[in-house]
Scaffold this motif. Structure first.
Motif, PDB file in Angstrom:
ATOM      1  N   ASN A  37      37.927  45.739  50.703  1.00 50.87           N
ATOM      2  CA  ASN A  37      37.542  46.090  49.329  1.00 50.87           C
ATOM      3  C   ASN A  37      38.228  45.239  48.268  1.00 50.87           C
ATOM      4  O   ASN A  37      38.119  45.526  47.081  1.00 50.87           O
ATOM      5  CB  ASN A  37      37.822  47.570  49.057  1.00 50.87           C
ATOM      6  N   ARG A  38      38.944  44.221  48.692  1.00 50.69           N
ATOM      7  CA  ARG A  38      39.662  43.364  47.742  1.00 50.69           C
ATOM      8  C   ARG A  38      38.673  42.568  46.907  1.00 50.69           C
ATOM      9  O   ARG A  38      37.648  42.102  47.377  1.00 50.69           O
ATOM     10  CB  ARG A  38      40.564  42.396  48.503  1.00 50.69           C
ATOM     11  N   ARG A  39      38.986  42.417  45.628  1.00 51.28           N
ATOM     12  CA  ARG A  39      38.197  41.579  44.729  1.00 51.28           C
ATOM     13  C   ARG A  39      39.039  40.368  44.351  1.00 51.28           C
ATOM     14  O   ARG A  39      40.267  40.431  44.358  1.00 51.28           O
ATOM     15  CB  ARG A  39      37.837  42.343  43.461  1.00 51.28           C
ATOM     16  N   ASN A  40      38.383  39.294  43.987  1.00 53.71           N
ATOM     17  CA  ASN A  40      39.088  38.083  43.573  1.00 53.71           C
ATOM     18  C   ASN A  40      38.858  37.834  42.084  1.00 53.71           C
ATOM     19  O   ASN A  40      37.738  37.968  41.591  1.00 53.71           O
ATOM     20  CB  ASN A  40      38.598  36.878  44.366  1.00 53.71           C
ATOM     21  N   PRO A  41      39.921  37.460  41.383  1.00 53.68           N
ATOM     22  CA  PRO A  41      39.760  37.126  39.960  1.00 53.68           C
ATOM     23  C   PRO A  41      38.955  35.832  39.819  1.00 53.68           C
ATOM     24  O   PRO A  41      38.977  34.971  40.704  1.00 53.68           O
ATOM     25  CB  PRO A  41      41.191  36.938  39.467  1.00 53.68           C
ATOM     26  N   THR A  42      38.253  35.719  38.709  1.00 51.04           N
ATOM     27  CA  THR A  42      37.494  34.503  38.434  1.00 51.04           C
ATOM     28  C   THR A  42      38.428  33.420  37.914  1.00 51.04           C
ATOM     29  O   THR A  42      39.586  33.678  37.567  1.00 51.04           O
ATOM     30  CB  THR A  42      36.405  34.748  37.384  1.00 51.04           C
ATOM     31  N   ARG A  43      37.895  32.235  37.823  1.00 51.09           N
ATOM     32  CA  ARG A  43      38.655  31.119  37.249  1.00 51.09           C
ATOM     33  C   ARG A  43      39.085  31.446  35.811  1.00 51.09           C
ATOM     34  O   ARG A  43      40.201  31.144  35.401  1.00 51.09           O
ATOM     35  CB  ARG A  43      37.790  29.867  37.286  1.00 51.09           C
ATOM     36  N   ASN A  44      38.205  32.088  35.055  1.00 55.98           N
ATOM     37  CA  ASN A  44      38.547  32.459  33.681  1.00 55.98           C
ATOM     38  C   ASN A  44      39.669  33.492  33.634  1.00 55.98           C
ATOM     39  O   ASN A  44      40.511  33.454  32.734  1.00 55.98           O
ATOM     40  CB  ASN A  44      37.321  32.997  32.938  1.00 55.98           C
ATOM     41  N   ALA A  65      44.211  44.042  32.552  1.00 54.36           N
ATOM     42  CA  ALA A  65      42.782  44.237  32.278  1.00 54.36           C
ATOM     43  C   ALA A  65      42.458  43.872  30.833  1.00 54.36           C
ATOM     44  O   ALA A  65      41.441  43.228  30.558  1.00 54.36           O
ATOM     45  CB  ALA A  65      42.387  45.684  32.564  1.00 54.36           C
ATOM     46  N   MET A  66      43.326  44.240  29.908  1.00 54.28           N
ATOM     47  CA  MET A  66      43.108  43.930  28.493  1.00 54.28           C
ATOM     48  C   MET A  66      43.166  42.419  28.264  1.00 54.28           C
ATOM     49  O   MET A  66      42.326  41.866  27.552  1.00 54.28           O
ATOM     50  CB  MET A  66      44.157  44.636  27.629  1.00 54.28           C
ATOM     51  N   ILE A  67      44.126  41.761  28.865  1.00 54.80           N
ATOM     52  CA  ILE A  67      44.276  40.311  28.708  1.00 54.80           C
ATOM     53  C   ILE A  67      43.045  39.579  29.239  1.00 54.80           C
ATOM     54  O   ILE A  67      42.569  38.621  28.637  1.00 54.80           O
ATOM     55  CB  ILE A  67      45.558  39.817  29.426  1.00 54.80           C
ATOM     56  N   CYS A  68      42.516  40.051  30.370  1.00 52.12           N
ATOM     57  CA  CYS A  68      41.382  39.369  31.015  1.00 52.12           C
ATOM     58  C   CYS A  68      40.031  39.933  30.584  1.00 52.12           C
ATOM     59  O   CYS A  68      38.995  39.433  31.034  1.00 52.12           O
ATOM     60  CB  CYS A  68      41.526  39.473  32.531  1.00 52.12           C
ATOM     61  N   ASP A  69      40.041  40.967  29.766  1.00 55.98           N
ATOM     62  CA  ASP A  69      38.805  41.630  29.336  1.00 55.98           C
ATOM     63  C   ASP A  69      38.009  42.118  30.544  1.00 55.98           C
ATOM     64  O   ASP A  69      36.820  41.848  30.684  1.00 55.98           O
ATOM     65  CB  ASP A  69      37.966  40.705  28.451  1.00 55.98           C
ATOM     66  N   ARG A  70      38.705  42.825  31.412  1.00 49.44           N
ATOM     67  CA  ARG A  70      38.121  43.405  32.619  1.00 49.44           C
ATOM     68  C   ARG A  70      38.419  44.901  32.647  1.00 49.44           C
ATOM     69  O   ARG A  70      39.299  45.385  31.941  1.00 49.44           O
ATOM     70  CB  ARG A  70      38.704  42.766  33.886  1.00 49.44           C
ATOM     71  N   SER A  71      37.718  45.614  33.502  1.00 51.84           N
ATOM     72  CA  SER A  71      37.985  47.047  33.652  1.00 51.84           C
ATOM     73  C   SER A  71      39.254  47.245  34.482  1.00 51.84           C
ATOM     74  O   SER A  71      39.667  46.359  35.247  1.00 51.84           O
ATOM     75  CB  SER A  71      36.806  47.742  34.334  1.00 51.84           C
ATOM     76  N   ASP A  72      39.841  48.421  34.328  1.00 55.99           N
ATOM     77  CA  ASP A  72      41.025  48.745  35.116  1.00 55.99           C
ATOM     78  C   ASP A  72      40.709  48.716  36.607  1.00 55.99           C
ATOM     79  O   ASP A  72      41.513  48.255  37.412  1.00 55.99           O
ATOM     80  CB  ASP A  72      41.565  50.129  34.739  1.00 55.99           C
ATOM     81  N   SER A  73      39.520  49.187  36.985  1.00 55.12           N
ATOM     82  CA  SER A  73      39.161  49.207  38.409  1.00 55.12           C
ATOM     83  C   SER A  73      39.009  47.796  38.973  1.00 55.12           C
ATOM     84  O   SER A  73      39.354  47.547  40.129  1.00 55.12           O
ATOM     85  CB  SER A  73      37.893  50.024  38.643  1.00 55.12           C
ATOM     86  N   THR A  74      38.515  46.864  38.172  1.00 54.46           N
ATOM     87  CA  THR A  74      38.423  45.472  38.621  1.00 54.46           C
ATOM     88  C   THR A  74      39.805  44.917  38.900  1.00 54.46           C
ATOM     89  O   THR A  74      40.048  44.296  39.933  1.00 54.46           O
ATOM     90  CB  THR A  74      37.692  44.604  37.579  1.00 54.46           C
TER      91      THR A  74
END
Length: 75
Positions: free
Chosen positions: A37-44, A18-27
């Motif tokens: 309920n699966r989420r997909n990471p973005t290209r970034n 999450a820190m590396i991607c600048d996302r929340s832990d829940s993401t």
């Protein structure tokens, strides 16, 4: 690089990803879920993980002061 590949290769926590991607832990936890309920990471997100993988693979070639910053990013 996918989150699962990065997680397996570097034995990091979801929080570190999450820190590396600048996302929340829940993401990030959503990236590892199966089913509806699966989420997909973005290209970034994939790019950030790939870049961090490259940097960690070549850590010995990176000047010491930059190595310290990289280690802080995943600790």
């Amino acid at each position: 690089m996918t989150p699962r590949q990065f997680y397996s290769k570097w034995a990091v926590s979801y929080e570190q990803i999450a820190m590396i991607c600048d996302r929340s832990d829940s993401t990030v936890r959503g990236w590892f879920r199966n089913g509806q309920n699966r989420r997909n990471p973005t290209r970034n997100d994939l790019l950030n993980l790939g870049l961090m993988d490259f940097l960690l693979e070549h850590i010995d070639e990176i000047p010491e002061h930059l190595q310290q910053l990289l280690r802080l990013a995943i600790s």
